[in-house]
Design an enzyme around this catalytic site. Structure first.
Site, short mmCIF file in Angstrom:
data_model
loop_
_atom_site.label_atom_id
_atom_site.label_comp_id
_atom_site.label_asym_id
_atom_site.label_seq_id
_atom_site.Cartn_x
_atom_site.Cartn_y
_atom_site.Cartn_z
N ASN A 482 0.85 -1.18 0.00
CA ASN A 482 0.00 0.00 0.00
C ASN A 482 0.89 1.23 0.00
O ASN A 482 1.36 1.68 1.03
CB ASN A 482 -0.91 -0.03 1.23
CG ASN A 482 -1.98 1.04 1.16
OD1 ASN A 482 -1.76 2.11 0.59
ND2 ASN A 482 -3.12 0.76 1.75
N ASP A 483 1.10 1.76 -1.19
CA ASP A 483 1.98 2.92 -1.38
C ASP A 483 1.60 4.11 -0.52
O ASP A 483 2.38 5.03 -0.34
CB ASP A 483 1.86 3.39 -2.84
CG ASP A 483 2.88 2.76 -3.73
OD1 ASP A 483 3.96 2.40 -3.24
OD2 ASP A 483 2.59 2.63 -4.93
N CYS A 484 0.37 4.11 -0.09
CA CYS A 484 -0.15 5.30 0.57
C CYS A 484 -0.17 5.17 2.08
O CYS A 484 -0.64 6.07 2.78
CB CYS A 484 -1.54 5.60 0.03
SG CYS A 484 -1.47 5.87 -1.74
N GLN A 499 5.60 9.71 -1.56
CA GLN A 499 6.45 8.53 -1.74
C GLN A 499 7.94 8.82 -1.71
O GLN A 499 8.73 7.91 -1.58
CB GLN A 499 6.10 7.82 -3.06
CG GLN A 499 5.01 6.80 -2.91
CD GLN A 499 3.63 7.42 -2.98
OE1 GLN A 499 3.42 8.40 -3.66
NE2 GLN A 499 2.70 6.84 -2.24
#
Ligand code: GLC
Ligand code: GLC
Length: 808
Positions: A482-484, A499
């Site tokens: 989950n990049d966020c 990021q």
């Protein structure tokens, strides 16, 4: 509401109105040259890299949407119209667009003239070719003028949209016969140019946009076309275009075809020039000669069709549910090919300039692709592994043209390394090519620092172990899958990306997702270590995994589901104690897939919590309750309005993890039910709500908290393609390659009673007939008529056919 239908025989989706709820696109091209093309002909093409070698200019986020790239105008007397509907939005007497496998056919008719454009990128060519067929369906002679149009991008798509002070002065073209050459920057450091030709004499041409359109005109009102007179303009700076004017007379009932070629040509440095100042056009002439006859184009179409047939017949299912069949047999593998080729670079939602190949994404894309063209998967694995750092961590992305890690994004996403093991294991299971483990592969593209691929995997595995936090769970770094979920970021300024911005130094934020991923990965890693003769490493790995599992059960269990993480301060994320974001999908899927809690009922409990709290009619949302305010300690996830993207959107990529997890605990009904909620073919009837193409998956569907619940965005380039293929083909239909044999273990519940699968693997063909009576505890197999124990069918020698009867 529907805007078309599937033609399963032709393997096409047939769009019957131009007014779809969003541009519905297709991809042309297989290896080096790619086109994006919408049902009204919008889009662009590029050679290998959508940023650095873009041939056509396309304006994203434009109004109206989807104008640009290419267009075709017909002038019939004083009536000017565009058979693809756009850009003039001509009222048409009929319209049809057929998106097929690497081909798109758009047909429009008006006032007794029908025009059909068939587009493809032929195998082995670096060109988009288009056959235009004009038919006079009226009873009188038609005298037509046809104007083609492409607008050239000055190669670097980012620079093209930003550096106008330079770009308005550099555009250059050459004309030879019916061919227009776009040669901007060729005089200096470029050895490549674009050519746009047609296999017919022309009545005129244009290469300067302003002269062709008129400065204050849009593509829907080109002056040259409206006046019926090409200007023979030669671009010098500003915006070079390519436009041919053809004069065509058609008797009643007569048809004529033309072939347009839009090609990319690269010359060797020593052969750049034909004579001083004149571009070497030899390869372009040869290219156009290969398509000077319509029959050559038709042969290329047939070759492409055969190519796809041979890829798709590797794995097919026949079941009573035609929607299932068409997803599994055609559209899902097709999308897997596209995601393999594009990673997350170029779509109608990805600009082609922002993102390179993702380390994590490309490894996952392999999972749905590896059976199609294993040799390309092998190369991809080597490319990806070559960007890994010596400590096992990895660049998050690399550029396809240079194959080098992308410094703008850097590294620090701590799930990245483990995906390499998952990708490599899938490749070896499919192919039996254990030799790949002994390939020497560089770290960070440094040829002076190489190790075997197995050593790369070992460093991936140990990277996780060397980066454990206070609970013995893996540190999350910048983010995991989950990049966020940015637990070390603490971003207060709107001008910095979540990021890449400097993170706080902390060794507390831990990810239960990565912990589950680690346990999931270990059996394959340990098997491969054993295969390489590292028995101690294998034993140690299994012990580490047992400890990790214990850590998850002790510190990663919230009572009714698995926790998501511990934050920078050691606070729980994804717990019933939280204000919002109490439960997350990812650890439920991955921990259960890994087998965590399967023995003691916690897996079932976690999946029931998913069903109770996260499942909606449109799919399973990522978390609940949605974050209603910004949490600086959680990062980007809480920046999205409730119901969108990672904040309680249906992030389709992770839904198949839950499907697979449901099969892990034997609940095929649930698995298949979840499958049907997000698979395109089942959503066709609600296309007005869903909006994106019904033949592919979208990354995200707005969740129940969203204002526009059920609306999808970001179609095509998503890990959903690969994972959903794995979920349905490998786990629900249940046929999957393992290291020592083909597993036959269907788990689809009661709805699909009988089905057959044909699967080619390692050169042998397995014909599997499943009688899904659900009478037995586990599947009972007969292999070539002999009852066998268990569900693993040993691999047969290449060339053999194995008949398998499976009763559940
Ligand atoms: C996007 C990214 C993928 C990531 C996912 C969830 O799809 O491409 O890498 O895992 O978002 O944040
Ligand atoms: C955004 C997107 C996410 C993507 C990430 C990296 O956070 O929401 O899906 O993976 O950007 O580009």
């Amino acid at each position: 509401m529907q805007y078309g239908h599937f033609d399963d025989e032709a393997r096409e989706y047939v769009i019957t109105t131009p007014r779809t709820p969003y541009p519905w696109i297709n991809y042309l091209g297989n290896e080096d040259f790619f086109s994006l093309i919408s049902h009204t002909g919008g889009g662009y093409c590029f050679y290998r890299d959508a940023r650095f070698r873009r041939l056509l200019r396309y304006r994203y986020n434009n109004s109206p949407t989807d104008v640009g790239g290419r267009a075709l105008y017909i002038r019939d007397g004083d009536d000017v119209w565009t058979p693809a509907w756009m850009p003039m939005k001509s009222e048409l007497d009929s319209f049809e667009c057929r998106h097929g496998l690497g081909t798109t056919k758009i047909r429009g008719s008006r006032n007794g003239v029908s025009a059909e454009m068939l587009y493809l990128v032929p195998l082995g060519e670096t060109a988009e070719v288009c056959r235009l067929t004009l038919t006079n369906e009226s009873s009188s002679v038609k005298t037509l003028k046809v104007f083609s149009l492409v607008e050239f991008c000055l190669w670097n798509a980012w620079d093209d949209q930003t550096n106008f002070q330079r770009n308005f002065s550099i555009g250059e073209v050459e004309i030879e016969g019916s061919a227009i050459y776009h040669v901007t920057e060729y005089r200096e450091r470029r050895n490549h140019y674009a050519v746009f030709g047609v296999n017919s004499p022309i009545a005129g041409f244009d290469t300067d946009r302003e002269t062709f359109l008129g400065l204050y005109n849009g593509l829907h009102e080109p002056e040259a076309v409206l006046e019926g007179a090409p200007r023979n303009s030669i671009a010098s700076g500003w915006a070079p275009i390519g436009s041919h004017c053809l004069e065509v007379e058609l008797a009643p009932g007569e048809s004529r075809s033309f072939v347009f070629v839009l090609g990319y040509v690269e010359n060797p440095v020593e052969d750049k020039w034909e004579r001083p100042g004149v571009v070497n056009k030899e390869p372009a002439r040869a290219l156009m000669a290969r398509f000077s006859e319509t029959a050559q184009l038709e042969a290329a179409v047939a070759e492409l069709r055969d190519h796809w047939s041979s890829l798709l017949e590797i794995s097919t299912v026949e079941s009573p549910d035609e929607r299932l069949n068409r997803m599994v047999n055609t559209w899902n593998p097709y999308q897997c090919m596209v995601t393999f080729n594009m990673s997350r670079s170029a779509s109608y939602f990805e600009s082609g300039i922002g993102r390179g190949m993702g380390f994590r994404d490309s490894n996952q894309d392999l999972l749905g692709f590896v059976h199609l063209v294993p040799e390309r998967a092998r190369q991809r694995i080597i490319d990806i592994a070559s960007t890994q750092f010596a400590d096992g961590s990895a660049y998050h992305q690399y550029q396809p043209l240079t194959k080098r890690g992308n410094n703008d994004i850097g590294s620090g996403f701590n799930d990245d390394p483990l995906w390499l093991i998952i990708g490599v294991a899938a490749y070896i299971k499919e192919t039996g090519d254990f030799d790949i483990l002994s390939e020497e592969v560089p770290f960070d593209n440094d040829e002076a620092n190489t190790a075997t691929l197995f050593e790369h995997l070992r460093r991936s595995f140990h990277f996780t172990l060397e980066n454990l936090g206070p609970h013995g769970l893996p540190l999350i770094g910048r983010a995991d899958w989950n990049d966020c979920l940015n637990l070390n970021c603490f971003s207060e300024t709107p001008d910095e990306p979540y990021q890449t911005t400097a993170n706080r130094e902390g060794r507390t934020a831990e990810s239960i997702f990565i912990a589950g991923q680690f346990v999931y990965t270990t059996p394959d890693y340990a098997d491969l270590a054993e295969y390489m003769g590292f028995a101690e490493e294998a034993t140690a790995a299994r012990e580490h995994s047992t400890q990790m599992e214990a850590a998850i059960l002790e510190h990663g269990w919230d009572g009714e589901w698995f926790l998501r993480a511990y934050d920078f301060f050691g606070q729980k994320v994804g717990s019933h104690e939280c204000e919002d974001g109490q439960i997350f999908i990812e650890p439920q899927g991955f921990c259960v897939m890994a087998g965590v809690g399967v023995d003691d009922g916690r897996a079932l409990r976690a999946l029931d919590s998913v069903a109770e709290r996260l499942a909606t009619p449109y799919g399973i949302v990522l978390n609940q309750p949605a974050f209603s305010r910004y949490h600086v300690e959680l990062g980007e996830i809480s920046s999205y309005p409730p119901g969108y993207k990672e904040n309680a959107g249906i992030f389709c990529h992770n839904n198949p993890w839950v499907m697979i997890a449901e099969t892990r605990v034997g609940r095929g009904d649930r698995a298949f039910d979840y499958y049907k909620r997000i698979a395109g073919a089942y959503l066709e009837k609600i296309s007005d709500v869903h909006r994106t193409e019904p033949y592919v998956y979208s990354q995200m569907v707005a969740g129940r908290d969203a204002v526009r619940e059920g609306e999808a965005k970001n179609s095509w380039l998503t890990g959903t393609a690969a994972w959903n293929y794995v979920a349905i083909a490998h786990h629900i239909l249940g046929i999957r390659p393992e290291f020592d044999g083909l597993r036959v273990s269907p788990c689809i519940g009661a709805e699909i009673q009988n089905f057959t699968v044909s699967r080619r693997c390692r050169g042998a063909v397995y014909r599997i007939r499943v009688t899904n009576s659900l009478k037995h505890d586990g599947p009972l197999l007969k292999v070539n008529g002999e009852t066998t124990k268990g569900t693993l069918v040993p691999y047969a020698p290449a060339g053999e056919t194995v008949d398998i009867d499976c009763e559940t």
